[in-house]
Design a protein around this motif. Structure first.
Motif, PDB file in Angstrom:
ATOM      1  N   LEU A  22       0.839  -1.189   0.000  1.00  0.00           N
ATOM      2  CA  LEU A  22       0.000   0.000   0.000  1.00  0.00           C
ATOM      3  C   LEU A  22       0.876   1.241   0.000  1.00  0.00           C
ATOM      4  N   GLU A  23       0.526   2.205  -0.818  1.00  0.00           N
ATOM      5  CA  GLU A  23       1.196   3.498  -0.797  1.00  0.00           C
ATOM      6  C   GLU A  23       0.144   4.551  -0.494  1.00  0.00           C
ATOM      7  N   ILE A  24       0.376   5.308   0.569  1.00  0.00           N
ATOM      8  CA  ILE A  24      -0.604   6.301   1.002  1.00  0.00           C
ATOM      9  C   ILE A  24       0.087   7.613   1.347  1.00  0.00           C
ATOM     10  N   LYS A  25      -0.662   8.696   1.203  1.00  0.00           N
ATOM     11  CA  LYS A  25      -0.177   9.992   1.662  1.00  0.00           C
ATOM     12  C   LYS A  25      -0.702  10.196   3.071  1.00  0.00           C
ATOM     13  N   ARG A  26       0.217  10.521   3.963  1.00  0.00           N
ATOM     14  CA  ARG A  26      -0.104  10.703   5.374  1.00  0.00           C
ATOM     15  C   ARG A  26      -1.231  11.715   5.570  1.00  0.00           C
ATOM     16  N   ASN A  27      -1.127  12.867   4.902  1.00  0.00           N
ATOM     17  CA  ASN A  27      -2.131  13.923   5.063  1.00  0.00           C
ATOM     18  C   ASN A  27      -3.509  13.478   4.578  1.00  0.00           C
ATOM     19  N   ASP A  28      -3.548  12.777   3.442  1.00  0.00           N
ATOM     20  CA  ASP A  28      -4.829  12.305   2.901  1.00  0.00           C
ATOM     21  C   ASP A  28      -5.496  11.318   3.859  1.00  0.00           C
ATOM     22  N   LEU A  29      -4.702  10.403   4.387  1.00  0.00           N
ATOM     23  CA  LEU A  29      -5.246   9.416   5.312  1.00  0.00           C
ATOM     24  C   LEU A  29      -5.728  10.090   6.604  1.00  0.00           C
ATOM     25  N   ALA A  30      -4.963  11.066   7.080  1.00  0.00           N
ATOM     26  CA  ALA A  30      -5.353  11.786   8.299  1.00  0.00           C
ATOM     27  C   ALA A  30      -6.679  12.517   8.099  1.00  0.00           C
ATOM     28  N   LYS A  31      -6.837  13.168   6.958  1.00  0.00           N
ATOM     29  CA  LYS A  31      -8.104  13.860   6.667  1.00  0.00           C
ATOM     30  C   LYS A  31      -9.256  12.870   6.609  1.00  0.00           C
ATOM     31  N   ARG A  32      -9.016  11.757   5.956  1.00  0.00           N
ATOM     32  CA  ARG A  32     -10.061  10.739   5.794  1.00  0.00           C
ATOM     33  C   ARG A  32     -10.523  10.166   7.135  1.00  0.00           C
ATOM     34  N   LEU A  33      -9.570  10.032   8.075  1.00  0.00           N
ATOM     35  CA  LEU A  33      -9.892   9.426   9.371  1.00  0.00           C
ATOM     36  C   LEU A  33     -10.146  10.450  10.464  1.00  0.00           C
ATOM     37  N   GLY A  34     -10.004  11.723  10.129  1.00  0.00           N
ATOM     38  CA  GLY A  34     -10.282  12.767  11.114  1.00  0.00           C
ATOM     39  C   GLY A  34      -9.272  12.837  12.238  1.00  0.00           C
ATOM     40  N   CYS A  35      -8.001  12.725  11.888  1.00  0.00           N
ATOM     41  CA  CYS A  35      -6.951  12.798  12.892  1.00  0.00           C
ATOM     42  C   CYS A  35      -5.803  13.641  12.342  1.00  0.00           C
ATOM     43  N   VAL A  36      -4.741  13.753  13.091  1.00  0.00           N
ATOM     44  CA  VAL A  36      -3.578  14.492  12.620  1.00  0.00           C
ATOM     45  C   VAL A  36      -2.544  13.506  12.059  1.00  0.00           C
ATOM     46  N   PRO A  37      -1.696  13.980  11.116  1.00  0.00           N
ATOM     47  CA  PRO A  37      -0.707  13.077  10.507  1.00  0.00           C
ATOM     48  C   PRO A  37       0.223  12.409  11.516  1.00  0.00           C
ATOM     49  N   SER A  38       0.512  13.074  12.619  1.00  0.00           N
ATOM     50  CA  SER A  38       1.411  12.460  13.609  1.00  0.00           C
ATOM     51  C   SER A  38       0.794  11.193  14.215  1.00  0.00           C
ATOM     52  N   GLN A  39      -0.535  11.119  14.282  1.00  0.00           N
ATOM     53  CA  GLN A  39      -1.182   9.902  14.778  1.00  0.00           C
ATOM     54  C   GLN A  39      -0.970   8.751  13.795  1.00  0.00           C
ATOM     55  N   ILE A  40      -0.993   9.073  12.510  1.00  0.00           N
ATOM     56  CA  ILE A  40      -0.710   8.050  11.487  1.00  0.00           C
ATOM     57  C   ILE A  40       0.723   7.558  11.681  1.00  0.00           C
ATOM     58  N   ASN A  41       1.663   8.490  11.864  1.00  0.00           N
ATOM     59  CA  ASN A  41       3.070   8.114  12.078  1.00  0.00           C
ATOM     60  C   ASN A  41       3.215   7.194  13.277  1.00  0.00           C
ATOM     61  N   TYR A  42       2.553   7.543  14.375  1.00  0.00           N
ATOM     62  CA  TYR A  42       2.645   6.745  15.595  1.00  0.00           C
ATOM     63  C   TYR A  42       2.150   5.314  15.360  1.00  0.00           C
ATOM     64  N   VAL A  43       0.992   5.192  14.731  1.00  0.00           N
ATOM     65  CA  VAL A  43       0.414   3.865  14.508  1.00  0.00           C
ATOM     66  C   VAL A  43       1.323   3.029  13.606  1.00  0.00           C
ATOM     67  N   VAL A  44       1.803   3.629  12.539  1.00  0.00           N
ATOM     68  CA  VAL A  44       2.681   2.887  11.623  1.00  0.00           C
ATOM     69  C   VAL A  44       3.970   2.482  12.342  1.00  0.00           C
ATOM     70  N   ALA A  45       4.561   3.399  13.101  1.00  0.00           N
ATOM     71  CA  ALA A  45       5.817   3.100  13.790  1.00  0.00           C
ATOM     72  C   ALA A  45       5.651   2.045  14.882  1.00  0.00           C
ATOM     73  N   SER A  46       4.491   2.001  15.521  1.00  0.00           N
ATOM     74  CA  SER A  46       4.311   1.073  16.639  1.00  0.00           C
ATOM     75  C   SER A  46       3.648  -0.253  16.257  1.00  0.00           C
TER      76      SER A  46
END
Length: 150
Positions: A22-46
């Motif tokens: 999967l290739e995704i843009k952090r900002n697009d996914l954050a907007k879609r899920l109603g969160c901030v990009p740093s939350q996406i980073n945290y989930v992916v990293a952990s």
């Protein structure tokens, strides 16, 4: 459900639909899920770590993206790779990741995974000092892995 659980489940669904890469843009996914990009980073990293069977490639910046790929788990190699990764000390979190990988490779059952987690948990090893818990967990987990390799 926590936002991190929602993000992880959404990424898993997308991986399933894309054949494991999967290739995704952090900002697009954050907007879609109603969160901030740093939350996406945290989930992916952990949650999408190499120990759990994922390869992550990330590029930051305006056109930044994340590529997440599931590694195929070779059942014959999984115990050897886990054994090599254990070292002299093993945290409870790292042990959970390794057990998840062994389970995904169909080398252990859900019940066996549950028993091992319980027997090597911080609660079970609670009488020992913390640094000794990680050493004891590593020794016991290596013994378990050796039994899988026989």
């Amino acid at each position: 459900m926590l936002i991190s659980d929602t993000i992880a489940a959404f990424i898993e669904e997308m991986l399933d639909g894309c054949g494991g890469t999967l290739e995704i843009k952090r900002n697009d996914l954050a907007k879609r899920l109603g969160c901030v990009p740093s939350q996406i980073n945290y989930v992916v990293a952990s949650r999408f770590t190499p120990e759990r069977g994922y390869i992550i490639e990330s590029r930051r910046g305006g056109g930044g993206y994340m590529r997440i790929a599931r590694k195929s788990v070779d059942g014959d190699e999984a115990p050897q790779k886990a054994f090599a990764a254990v070292g002299d000390a093993l945290s409870e979190c790292a042990m959970h990741s390794m057990l998840d990988t062994l389970y995904a490779a169909d080398l252990i059952t859900a019940r066996e995974k549950k028993f091992i987690r319980a027997s090597l948990s911080g609660t079970a090893l609670g009488a020992l000092p913390h640094e000794e818990q990680d050493k004891t967990r590593a020794a016991a987990f290596r013994s378990f892995l050796l039994s899988l390799m026989k």
